[in-house]
Design an enzyme around this catalytic site. Structure first.
Site, PDB file in Angstrom:
ATOM      1  N   GLY A  16       4.685 -10.053   4.024  1.00 40.48           N
ATOM      2  CA  GLY A  16       5.226 -10.033   5.324  1.00 40.48           C
ATOM      3  C   GLY A  16       4.728 -10.933   6.279  1.00 40.48           C
ATOM      4  O   GLY A  16       3.563 -10.810   6.343  1.00 40.48           O
ATOM      5  N   MET A  35       0.784  -1.044  -0.033  1.00 43.12           N
ATOM      6  CA  MET A  35      -0.091  -0.001   0.038  1.00 43.12           C
ATOM      7  C   MET A  35       0.781   1.272  -0.060  1.00 43.12           C
ATOM      8  O   MET A  35       0.256   2.424   0.218  1.00 43.12           O
ATOM      9  CB  MET A  35      -1.098  -0.001   1.181  1.00 43.12           C
ATOM     10  CG  MET A  35      -2.028  -0.935   1.105  1.00 43.12           C
ATOM     11  SD  MET A  35      -3.322  -0.808   1.990  1.00 43.12           S
ATOM     12  CE  MET A  35      -2.889  -0.248   3.841  1.00 43.12           C
ATOM     13  N   GLY A  68      11.001  -2.556   6.371  1.00 46.40           N
ATOM     14  CA  GLY A  68      10.257  -3.819   6.230  1.00 46.40           C
ATOM     15  C   GLY A  68       9.849  -4.021   4.711  1.00 46.40           C
ATOM     16  O   GLY A  68       9.757  -5.194   4.394  1.00 46.40           O
ATOM     17  N   HIS A  69       9.275  -3.254   3.774  1.00 47.63           N
ATOM     18  CA  HIS A  69       9.130  -3.378   2.596  1.00 47.63           C
ATOM     19  C   HIS A  69      10.309  -3.809   1.796  1.00 47.63           C
ATOM     20  O   HIS A  69      10.300  -4.651   1.034  1.00 47.63           O
ATOM     21  CB  HIS A  69       8.474  -2.038   2.003  1.00 47.63           C
ATOM     22  CG  HIS A  69       6.955  -1.958   2.286  1.00 47.63           C
ATOM     23  ND1 HIS A  69       6.692  -0.810   3.165  1.00 47.63           N
ATOM     24  CD2 HIS A  69       6.135  -2.731   2.164  1.00 47.63           C
ATOM     25  CE1 HIS A  69       5.568  -0.962   3.318  1.00 47.63           C
ATOM     26  NE2 HIS A  69       5.000  -1.765   2.827  1.00 47.63           N
ATOM     27  N   GLN A  71      -3.253 -12.420   7.929  1.00 51.33           N
ATOM     28  CA  GLN A  71      -3.253 -12.272   6.169  1.00 51.33           C
ATOM     29  C   GLN A  71      -2.557 -13.168   5.396  1.00 51.33           C
ATOM     30  O   GLN A  71      -3.126 -13.655   4.416  1.00 51.33           O
ATOM     31  CB  GLN A  71      -2.689 -10.780   6.038  1.00 51.33           C
ATOM     32  CG  GLN A  71      -2.532 -10.307   4.518  1.00 51.33           C
ATOM     33  CD  GLN A  71      -2.388  -9.126   4.548  1.00 51.33           C
ATOM     34  OE1 GLN A  71      -3.094  -8.111   4.692  1.00 51.33           O
ATOM     35  NE2 GLN A  71      -0.991  -8.963   3.909  1.00 51.33           N
ATOM     36  N   ALA A  92       3.959   3.892   0.954  1.00 45.25           N
ATOM     37  CA  ALA A  92       4.728   4.451   2.178  1.00 45.25           C
ATOM     38  C   ALA A  92       5.868   3.290   2.612  1.00 45.25           C
ATOM     39  O   ALA A  92       5.928   2.911   3.738  1.00 45.25           O
ATOM     40  CB  ALA A  92       3.789   4.649   3.578  1.00 45.25           C
TER      41      ALA A  92
END
Length: 286
Positions: free
Chosen positions: A149, A29, A35-36, A155, A31
């Site tokens: 993640g 999404m 972590g991304h 999820q 931002a």
């Protein structure tokens, strides 16, 4: 590498034709944070020297409930594309709402019983929105692999189950949680926290560590140790703290021993945070 930026479904289809195989998709999404970056690096590893890395950036309205932070969710596309360039992404797909939902969305994905508990109970409709947009992205991008993640553990489990149940032929890869030096799981929503609120939020990873350290004593001991840490942070408003089986997300009983997942969700100020930690539970003592 400067990635191609596609803003439409037609642009995605055209650019997708030129990608080398295997194609690895990282849905986000935006931002983008460290972590991304871990997801992108895993994707680059999985794509190999001849494959391609594709990132989607879309703040999905279907997964936000009334009163949640859809309007204020950070949107930083220019910076996100720069991060993608640094991490070797070949194609960024950044559609708007009209591209993803041109006629609204009459048909959605039912997440089933596993999607009705924990995050699904706290955020009704959340997993319907998540699975619906993921299914659409997989259909449009046609990846061989998609990377998610492990911080969003429920999820991840539901996406894996969806791809299996619908026989989509996409491998779903998980990437371990990335934490800041103070132990807080990295999240786009951490930017909402004041310095004081961030200190309060550190009770979440501290509780998980306490549960892990007590896991040899069995489920009750692990939960009790974690609960004591949460209870010592009065400014924290816990939503749930639960031990579940990592594949089914069903709560484990007191006689359970083996792999489990300790999950926590809580609100600090107006910011809701989630975290989790895998445990190896010993047999109950005495």
């Amino acid at each position: 590498m400067i990635p191609v930026l596609a803003r439409t479904r037609r642009g995605l289809a055209a650019a997708r034709c030129g990608l080398g195989s295997p194609v690895v998709l990282v849905p986000t999404m935006g931002a983008l944070h460290d972590g991304h970056r871990a997801l992108l690096r895993k994707g680059r590893e999985l794509s190999g020297p001849d494959g391609s890395l594709l990132v989607s950036v879309f703040v999905n309205p279907l997964q936000f409930g009334a009163g949640e932070d859809f309007e204020r969710y950070p949107r930083t596309l220019e910076a996100d594309v720069a991060v993608c360039a640094e991490e070797g992404v070949g194609l960024v797909f950044a559609p708007d709402r009209a591209q993803m939902y041109p006629a609204g969305q009459l048909v959605t994905v039912d997440p089933g019983p596993m999607g009705q508990v924990l995050e699904g109970a706290s955020r009704p409709g959340f997993f319907t929105g998540v699975l619906t947009v993921v299914l659409k992205l997989l259909a449009m991008a046609g990846p061989d692999v998609a990377v998610f993640g492990e911080k969003d553990a429920q999820q991840l489990a539901l996406v894996r189950r969806m791809t299996e149940d619908f026989m989509l032929g996409v491998h779903i890869a998980g990437v371990p949680i990335v934490r800041d030096s103070d132990g807080l799981a990295i999240s786009s929503r951490n930017r909402y926290l004041s310095a004081e609120q961030r200190q309060t939020a550190l009770a979440l990873p501290a509780a998980l560590r306490a549960g892990r350290d007590a896991a040899a004593g069995g489920p009750a001991a692990a939960v009790k140790a974690a609960r004591q840490v949460l209870d010592a942070a009065p400014a924290l408003r816990p939503d749930y703290l639960v031990l579940v089986h990592p594949d089914t997300f069903e709560p484990v009983g007191e006689g359970f021993a083996g792999r489990a997942l300790l999950l926590v969700a809580a609100t600090v100020g107006s910011t809701r945070l989630i975290d989790n930690m895998p445990l190896e539970l010993g047999p109950p003592c005495c």
